[in-house]
Design a protein around this motif. Sequence first.
Motif, short mmCIF file in Angstrom:
data_model
loop_
_atom_site.label_atom_id
_atom_site.label_comp_id
_atom_site.label_asym_id
_atom_site.label_seq_id
_atom_site.Cartn_x
_atom_site.Cartn_y
_atom_site.Cartn_z
N GLU A 238 0.82 -1.21 0.00
CA GLU A 238 0.00 0.00 0.00
C GLU A 238 0.86 1.26 0.00
O GLU A 238 0.52 2.25 -0.65
CB GLU A 238 -0.93 0.00 1.21
CG GLU A 238 -2.04 -1.05 1.14
CD GLU A 238 -2.84 -1.12 2.42
OE1 GLU A 238 -2.40 -0.50 3.43
OE2 GLU A 238 -3.89 -1.79 2.44
N GLU A 239 1.97 1.22 0.70
CA GLU A 239 2.82 2.41 0.82
C GLU A 239 3.84 2.53 -0.31
O GLU A 239 4.07 3.64 -0.81
CB GLU A 239 3.55 2.39 2.17
CG GLU A 239 2.64 2.53 3.38
CD GLU A 239 3.42 2.64 4.67
OE1 GLU A 239 4.49 3.29 4.66
OE2 GLU A 239 2.99 2.06 5.68
N LEU A 240 4.44 1.40 -0.69
CA LEU A 240 5.57 1.47 -1.62
C LEU A 240 5.28 0.91 -3.01
O LEU A 240 5.92 1.32 -3.97
CB LEU A 240 6.77 0.73 -1.01
CG LEU A 240 7.25 1.24 0.35
CD1 LEU A 240 8.39 0.38 0.88
CD2 LEU A 240 7.68 2.70 0.26
N ARG A 241 4.37 -0.03 -3.11
CA ARG A 241 4.08 -0.65 -4.42
C ARG A 241 2.57 -0.73 -4.65
O ARG A 241 2.01 -1.82 -4.85
CB ARG A 241 4.69 -2.05 -4.48
CG ARG A 241 6.20 -2.12 -4.31
CD ARG A 241 6.94 -1.48 -5.47
NE ARG A 241 6.60 -2.13 -6.72
CZ ARG A 241 7.14 -3.27 -7.15
NH1 ARG A 241 8.05 -3.89 -6.40
NH2 ARG A 241 6.80 -3.78 -8.30
N PRO A 242 1.87 0.40 -4.63
CA PRO A 242 0.41 0.35 -4.81
C PRO A 242 -0.01 -0.19 -6.17
O PRO A 242 -1.10 -0.75 -6.30
CB PRO A 242 -0.01 1.82 -4.63
CG PRO A 242 1.22 2.61 -4.94
CD PRO A 242 2.37 1.77 -4.46
N ASP A 243 0.83 -0.03 -7.18
CA ASP A 243 0.49 -0.53 -8.52
C ASP A 243 0.36 -2.05 -8.52
O ASP A 243 -0.49 -2.61 -9.22
CB ASP A 243 1.55 -0.09 -9.53
CG ASP A 243 2.96 -0.48 -9.10
OD1 ASP A 243 3.27 -0.38 -7.90
OD2 ASP A 243 3.77 -0.87 -9.96
N VAL A 244 1.19 -2.72 -7.72
CA VAL A 244 1.10 -4.18 -7.61
C VAL A 244 -0.20 -4.58 -6.94
O VAL A 244 -0.88 -5.52 -7.37
CB VAL A 244 2.32 -4.73 -6.83
CG1 VAL A 244 2.15 -6.22 -6.57
CG2 VAL A 244 3.61 -4.46 -7.60
N LEU A 245 -0.55 -3.87 -5.89
CA LEU A 245 -1.77 -4.18 -5.15
C LEU A 245 -3.01 -3.96 -6.02
O LEU A 245 -3.97 -4.74 -5.95
CB LEU A 245 -1.85 -3.32 -3.89
CG LEU A 245 -2.77 -3.81 -2.78
CD1 LEU A 245 -2.38 -5.21 -2.33
CD2 LEU A 245 -2.74 -2.85 -1.61
N VAL A 246 -2.99 -2.93 -6.84
CA VAL A 246 -4.11 -2.67 -7.74
C VAL A 246 -4.30 -3.82 -8.72
O VAL A 246 -5.43 -4.27 -8.96
CB VAL A 246 -3.88 -1.35 -8.51
CG1 VAL A 246 -4.88 -1.20 -9.65
CG2 VAL A 246 -3.99 -0.16 -7.57
N GLU A 247 -3.21 -4.33 -9.27
CA GLU A 247 -3.31 -5.47 -10.19
C GLU A 247 -3.85 -6.70 -9.49
O GLU A 247 -4.64 -7.45 -10.07
CB GLU A 247 -1.94 -5.77 -10.81
CG GLU A 247 -1.56 -4.86 -11.96
CD GLU A 247 -0.48 -5.47 -12.84
OE1 GLU A 247 -0.32 -6.71 -12.82
OE2 GLU A 247 0.20 -4.71 -13.54
N MET A 248 -3.44 -6.92 -8.27
CA MET A 248 -3.89 -8.09 -7.53
C MET A 248 -5.37 -7.99 -7.21
O MET A 248 -6.10 -9.00 -7.23
CB MET A 248 -3.06 -8.26 -6.26
CG MET A 248 -1.58 -8.46 -6.51
SD MET A 248 -0.64 -8.83 -5.03
CE MET A 248 -1.19 -10.49 -4.70
N GLU A 249 -5.84 -6.79 -6.91
CA GLU A 249 -7.26 -6.61 -6.62
C GLU A 249 -8.10 -6.84 -7.87
O GLU A 249 -9.22 -7.35 -7.80
CB GLU A 249 -7.49 -5.21 -6.06
CG GLU A 249 -6.92 -5.03 -4.65
CD GLU A 249 -7.03 -3.60 -4.16
OE1 GLU A 249 -7.38 -2.72 -5.00
OE2 GLU A 249 -6.76 -3.35 -2.97
N LYS A 250 -7.57 -6.46 -9.04
CA LYS A 250 -8.29 -6.70 -10.29
C LYS A 250 -8.43 -8.20 -10.57
O LYS A 250 -9.42 -8.64 -11.15
CB LYS A 250 -7.56 -6.03 -11.45
CG LYS A 250 -7.66 -4.50 -11.45
CD LYS A 250 -6.93 -3.91 -12.65
CE LYS A 250 -7.04 -2.39 -12.66
NZ LYS A 250 -6.31 -1.80 -13.81
#
Length: 253
Positions: A238-250
Amino acid sequence: MEAGVFGPRYDTIAPEITRAFEERQELLPYVFAVEFVAFTIAFIFLGRKKAVISKPDDTVLVYSLFQRVVLLLNIVIMIYLFITGFSITFGNITGGGAIAYFMRWTHEIVGLGWIPIWLILTVIAFKDHKFFKRPSGKLWNKIFLRGKYKPMYRINYYAYVAFGFLLALSGFLLWFIFPTAENYVHVIQFRRLMLFMHFMASAVISFFIFETIYSYVIAVKGYLPGLITGRLPREYLEELRPDVLVEMEKENN
């Protein structure tokens, strides 16, 4: 420039290339000294990023087993090639003997084995694939790395691809092309050019590899354990790699 001290005269290729290759032992320490000073200054003034983790057990699987194997193999192999390459470059200082011979021989063997690792990593780390059709998001992300590149990371990636290709090509040709009585002069000239290409590519790619290591491992705390286990805390993402988390949520939607 013509040469022919001990035989027929022939035209040499690019004398400045020959000179640069012969002077590599003098030039290379300056190259790495500049790189070391640059990263040290960056670390002193920029410090180290650290995510605030209040729930260390809330982790997410970011890297599949396949991705971890490829990434870690690439790291380990490149470290070994870097060490053995130094031994070869500074052979007049390190001297001969069984250890030097072993390092030179294994540099060639391990270097040949690095070529498929480089190719696989080039493919799975290609993150500018927004136009590619994904048959399955979960299967796709078990192969391709998640997230998007920031500008500097994108430069690092393309430098790894370009100069890695030069390393692989020059090393492969040096492995298989040998002079004979019929083509001695021409092959020696070509091998000299390939050696220069190999040296030049290794010196340049080292900067971008060091920059990648600095950005992911040294400048950011917590990445290396996550690479080994494949899991990173959700708060870290959430703090350092939000782009990764967004892909995982998709993937889960």
